[in-house]
Design an enzyme around this catalytic site. Sequence first.
Site, mmCIF file in Angstrom:
data_model
loop_
_atom_site.group_PDB
_atom_site.id
_atom_site.type_symbol
_atom_site.label_atom_id
_atom_site.label_comp_id
_atom_site.label_asym_id
_atom_site.label_seq_id
_atom_site.Cartn_x
_atom_site.Cartn_y
_atom_site.Cartn_z
ATOM 1 C CD GLU A 51 -43.228 -95.410 26.544
ATOM 2 O OE1 GLU A 51 -43.536 -94.407 27.209
ATOM 3 O OE2 GLU A 51 -42.043 -95.766 26.342
ATOM 4 C CG ASP A 62 -45.298 -86.866 28.361
ATOM 5 O OD1 ASP A 62 -44.461 -87.784 28.406
ATOM 6 O OD2 ASP A 62 -46.528 -87.056 28.408
#
Length: 275
Positions: A51, A62
């Site tokens: 990824e 995130d």
Amino acid sequence: MSGLVLERIFEEAEGEGRGALIGYLTCGHPGLEETVSLARALRDGGVDILELGVPFSEPIADGPTIQKAVDEALRAGTTPWDCLEVAEEVSEFVPVVLLCYYNTLHANGFERYLSAAAEAGVSGIIVADMPVEESDEVHSVARDLEIDVIYLVAPSTTDERLKKIGERASGFVYVISRYGVTGARRDLSEDTLELVRWVRDHVDVPVAVGFGISERWHVEEVIAAGADGAIVGSAFIKEIHRSEDIAEAEERVRELAKELVEGARDGYRRRSSSE
């Protein structure tokens, strides 16, 4: 390495008696060439799919570890187009799934950017802030280019939304193991394991679990609960941050990957013995 290959990767992992391991790197952290060499180290450690995060100025999904990596990549001038150049190199030895945000695609043109991604060998794309209800254009373009669109399922996902995801999903479905943002953690709740079982019963593509999966036993538990794969990001980024140089970083992520693969093997063994 494109053309709807992701489901085959999961099948191959199952054939080897384990769940699949998906590893995350932020493109351009600590540099573009280093991203390629780190990807190779992950592959050598047993990672099945990479990824590759496309740096974005507002990475709302995130946690602090990955945000730090993203900030460093942006300060170094990494662009979405640089990420495709890296993806082209990396896809020669491991399937690549891009992780990006909707604004990145919109600013560069859905068809233009996804066409270039397909040419670079990208196998799939995750648009972190794109709900399935707003995915028509991206889904249509990606499908024509044989790029899998990976949809996210959260603890808050409704039955109706999961049904829509099940109708569109290809490659795999990304199960968010908890509310909030990505990041390593020490516990794994029973709610996460129940979520895996629920999704597994409602979709026909592989199920991979991410957000907070950082240790061998985390991987083992989600695979034992029925997941086909585990996604690990922050734990790898932390190993890079701890390293004095790129050689040490490569060694650290390689060894961590090997350990996590064993967790994926143990989890599959437990699941198989209970069926």
